[in-house]
Design a protein around this motif. Structure first.
Motif, PDB file in Angstrom:
ATOM      1  N   SER A  94       0.864  -1.184   0.000  1.00 15.37           N
ATOM      2  CA  SER A  94       0.000   0.000   0.000  1.00 15.37           C
ATOM      3  C   SER A  94       0.896   1.228   0.000  1.00 15.37           C
ATOM      4  N   ASP A  95       0.542   2.231  -0.795  1.00 15.59           N
ATOM      5  CA  ASP A  95       1.422   3.403  -0.891  1.00 15.59           C
ATOM      6  C   ASP A  95       1.394   4.259   0.373  1.00 15.59           C
ATOM      7  N   ASN A 111      18.378  -2.468  -0.117  1.00 20.24           N
ATOM      8  CA  ASN A 111      19.820  -2.707  -0.168  1.00 20.24           C
ATOM      9  C   ASN A 111      20.167  -4.190  -0.130  1.00 20.24           C
ATOM     10  N   LEU A 112      19.215  -4.991   0.370  1.00 23.96           N
ATOM     11  CA  LEU A 112      19.429  -6.435   0.433  1.00 23.96           C
ATOM     12  C   LEU A 112      18.854  -7.152  -0.787  1.00 23.96           C
ATOM     13  N   GLY A 113      18.347  -6.374  -1.755  1.00 27.37           N
ATOM     14  CA  GLY A 113      17.899  -6.952  -3.014  1.00 27.37           C
ATOM     15  C   GLY A 113      16.415  -7.220  -3.115  1.00 27.37           C
ATOM     16  N   LEU A 114      15.646  -6.867  -2.083  1.00 27.70           N
ATOM     17  CA  LEU A 114      14.199  -7.072  -2.152  1.00 27.70           C
ATOM     18  C   LEU A 114      13.575  -5.960  -2.981  1.00 27.70           C
ATOM     19  N   GLU A 115      12.816  -6.320  -3.981  1.00 26.73           N
ATOM     20  CA  GLU A 115      12.173  -5.337  -4.854  1.00 26.73           C
ATOM     21  C   GLU A 115      10.774  -5.010  -4.330  1.00 26.73           C
ATOM     22  N   HIS A 116      10.320  -3.794  -4.609  1.00 23.25           N
ATOM     23  CA  HIS A 116       9.011  -3.394  -4.091  1.00 23.25           C
ATOM     24  C   HIS A 116       8.338  -2.400  -5.033  1.00 23.25           C
ATOM     25  N   THR A 117       7.023  -2.351  -4.920  1.00 29.30           N
ATOM     26  CA  THR A 117       6.209  -1.351  -5.609  1.00 29.30           C
ATOM     27  C   THR A 117       5.187  -0.813  -4.623  1.00 29.30           C
ATOM     28  N   PHE A 118       5.133   0.505  -4.470  1.00 24.58           N
ATOM     29  CA  PHE A 118       4.094   1.140  -3.665  1.00 24.58           C
ATOM     30  C   PHE A 118       2.968   1.576  -4.595  1.00 24.58           C
ATOM     31  N   THR A 119       1.743   1.195  -4.249  1.00 21.95           N
ATOM     32  CA  THR A 119       0.604   1.575  -5.078  1.00 21.95           C
ATOM     33  C   THR A 119      -0.638   1.728  -4.219  1.00 21.95           C
ATOM     34  N   ASN A 120      -1.627   2.421  -4.750  1.00 20.22           N
ATOM     35  CA  ASN A 120      -2.884   2.594  -4.044  1.00 20.22           C
ATOM     36  C   ASN A 120      -3.671   1.287  -4.124  1.00 20.22           C
ATOM     37  N   THR A 121      -3.618   0.505  -3.053  1.00 20.52           N
ATOM     38  CA  THR A 121      -4.251  -0.818  -3.064  1.00 20.52           C
ATOM     39  C   THR A 121      -5.771  -0.740  -2.883  1.00 20.52           C
ATOM     40  N   SER A 122      -6.303   0.465  -2.685  1.00 26.80           N
ATOM     41  CA  SER A 122      -7.757   0.620  -2.617  1.00 26.80           C
ATOM     42  C   SER A 122      -8.405   0.238  -3.944  1.00 26.80           C
ATOM     43  N   ASP A 123      -7.657   0.413  -5.029  1.00 28.86           N
ATOM     44  CA  ASP A 123      -8.121   0.038  -6.365  1.00 28.86           C
ATOM     45  C   ASP A 123      -7.461  -1.282  -6.750  1.00 28.86           C
ATOM     46  N   TYR A 139       1.262  -6.621   0.457  1.00 26.17           N
ATOM     47  CA  TYR A 139       1.300  -6.138   1.851  1.00 26.17           C
ATOM     48  C   TYR A 139       0.414  -4.903   1.939  1.00 26.17           C
ATOM     49  N   ILE A 140      -0.646  -4.997   2.745  1.00 17.88           N
ATOM     50  CA  ILE A 140      -1.577  -3.876   2.810  1.00 17.88           C
ATOM     51  C   ILE A 140      -1.797  -3.408   4.242  1.00 17.88           C
ATOM     52  N   GLU A 141      -2.105  -2.122   4.361  1.00 15.47           N
ATOM     53  CA  GLU A 141      -2.686  -1.559   5.574  1.00 15.47           C
ATOM     54  C   GLU A 141      -4.110  -1.158   5.225  1.00 15.47           C
ATOM     55  N   THR A 142      -5.042  -1.468   6.099  1.00 16.95           N
ATOM     56  CA  THR A 142      -6.422  -1.024   5.892  1.00 16.95           C
ATOM     57  C   THR A 142      -7.131  -0.925   7.227  1.00 16.95           C
ATOM     58  N   PRO A 143      -7.414   0.297   7.690  1.00 15.67           N
ATOM     59  CA  PRO A 143      -7.155   1.589   7.060  1.00 15.67           C
ATOM     60  C   PRO A 143      -5.648   1.894   7.029  1.00 15.67           C
ATOM     61  N   THR A 144      -5.272   2.759   6.105  1.00 15.01           N
ATOM     62  CA  THR A 144      -3.869   3.132   6.002  1.00 15.01           C
ATOM     63  C   THR A 144      -3.521   4.205   7.027  1.00 15.01           C
ATOM     64  N   ASN A 145      -2.240   4.350   7.231  1.00 15.79           N
ATOM     65  CA  ASN A 145      -1.696   5.312   8.188  1.00 15.79           C
ATOM     66  C   ASN A 145      -0.887   6.360   7.429  1.00 15.79           C
ATOM     67  N   PRO A 146      -1.321   7.640   7.352  1.00 15.26           N
ATOM     68  CA  PRO A 146      -2.340   8.276   8.195  1.00 15.26           C
ATOM     69  C   PRO A 146      -3.640   8.647   7.474  1.00 15.26           C
ATOM     70  N   LEU A 147      -3.820   8.280   6.204  1.00  9.35           N
ATOM     71  CA  LEU A 147      -4.934   8.825   5.424  1.00  9.35           C
ATOM     72  C   LEU A 147      -6.185   7.959   5.456  1.00  9.35           C
TER      73      LEU A 147
END
Length: 374
Positions: A94-95, A111-123, A139-147
């Motif tokens: 979740s972004d 730095n350890l080679g883990l790749e990631h993408t932040f995106t609006n997971t609400s959609d 990996y999601i937060e719901t509700p997100t912090n802080p919005l």
């Protein structure tokens, strides 16, 4: 047992050896063995401790999971979960996540080679578009912090299952009293137990619940190898805090709704972030109540500073989820580690205020937010 009974009697209920109604604090580092390899279930407290085990069983029961794990902090729990993946693996996040989660992903695990993408997971389409051949988890937060943006856990769980991905849910804001991610399809549930589960701002802890034996074996290996475990005293305090989770969350939610009603009438408030206002009705239906966290934008920093001045009932501080009301400015506090341009894109403005609503009298909380009194 129903939830209100489970928080008191779940996990290991009392002590069968003495009749104590509370699990004792086993303040020990090691255990006597009858002979090499023959013991009573415990060898060394990094690997296992009876007080910590009681807590781990309790959170597994509350989250309807297979097994629980207790760590020295929320970030230790998050980091340990991320250690389950390999370099070159890809995870979708979740972004709008907690600043500490953003930092550990973007500054340490990258730095350890883990790749990631932040995106609006609400959609859900954003998640589907972010999946790569090397994606291993969402990996999601719901509700997100802080919005306070909501994500439909059931929908994401379907996408995860169809693509052979793990679904990880940070359930800190909701707690298992208000939301049960594993019952909705999640594979792992995370908590900064420092917050609502502890509930009294007197400990730092992290909890993880997994839904399968295979995940339990993987995470226990990491917990034991890395050693970021929770000590017996804090485990005892956390069990004690959880016993009042139901009654505390009810009061947090009641107070939050009263404050929301008041904020809606204030001219100096330009936007309120709260699950009640989310348009995703399916995501809203996965929660029992809307929770005790509120974020709101004000017209300018002068108003923000006026609200923050001369506080008595409300405390200006990091963290959340305690019995006392805490107020913070995410851009300068909890989310300061996120680059300013990224914060602006997400909507974490410099005039955003985050309120962790406590269980005091709601009129006293409102009186301190009222700038006409200052």
């Amino acid at each position: 047992m129903k939830f209100n009974s489970l928080v008191i009697h779940g996990g290991i209920d009392g002590d069968e050896h003495t009749g104590s109604v509370n699990v004792p604090i086993y303040q020990t580092s090691t255990y006597r063995q009858e002979e090499v390899g023959k013991h009573k279930g415990y060898e060394y407290s990094r690997t296992g401790n009876p007080t910590r085990f009681a807590l781990e069983q309790l959170i597994a029961d509350l989250e309807s999971g297979y097994k629980g794990f207790a760590f020295g902090s929320g970030m230790a729990a998050i980091s340990s979960v991320l250690m389950m993946f390999n370099s070159s693996d890809h995870i979708i996040f979740s972004d709008d996540v907690y600043g500490g989660s953003y930092r550990v992903v973007s500054k340490i695990f990258t730095n350890l080679g883990l790749e990631h993408t932040f995106t609006n997971t609400s959609d859900i389409k954003n998640i589907e578009n972010a999946i790569k051949p090397n994606t291993k988890a969402i990996y999601i937060e719901t509700p997100t912090n802080p919005l306070m943006k909501l994500t439909n856990i059931k929908e994401v769980a379907k996408v995860a299952k169809n693509n052979n991905l793990l679904l990880i849910v940070d359930n800190t804001f909701m707690t298992p009293y208000l939301q049960k991610p594993i019952e909705l399809g999640a594979d792992l549930v995370l908590h900064s137990a420092t917050k609502y589960l502890g509930g009294h701002s007197d400990l730092v802890a992290g909890l993880v619940v997994v839904n399968t034996e295979e995940l339990a074996e993987r995470l226990h290996f990491i917990q034991n190898s890395v050693g970021g475990i929770l000590g017996p005293m804090d485990s005892f305090l956390l069990i004690r805090g959880i016993k009042t989770l139901s009654v505390r969350m009810e009061k947090h939610c009641q107070n939050a709704m009263k404050i929301i009603s008041w904020l809606e009438q204030q001219d100096f408030v330009t936007h309120i972030h709260y699950p009640k206002f989310d348009r995703n009705e399916d995501a809203k239906s996965q929660m029992k109540h809307y929770g005790g966290m509120i974020s709101f934008d004000v017209k300018n920093t002068d108003i923000q500073n006026k609200i923050l001045s001369n506080l008595h009932v409300i405390t200006l501080a990091e963290s959340l989820g305690g019995i006392e009301t805490l107020i913070s400015v995410p851009s300068r506090m909890t989310h300061a580690s996120i680059p300013s341009e990224t914060r602006k894109q997400l909507g974490i403005t410099d005039t955003l205020i985050r309120l962790s609503v406590g269980i005091e009298d709601s009129d006293d909380i409102i009186r301190e937010l009222d700038i006409t009194n200052k």
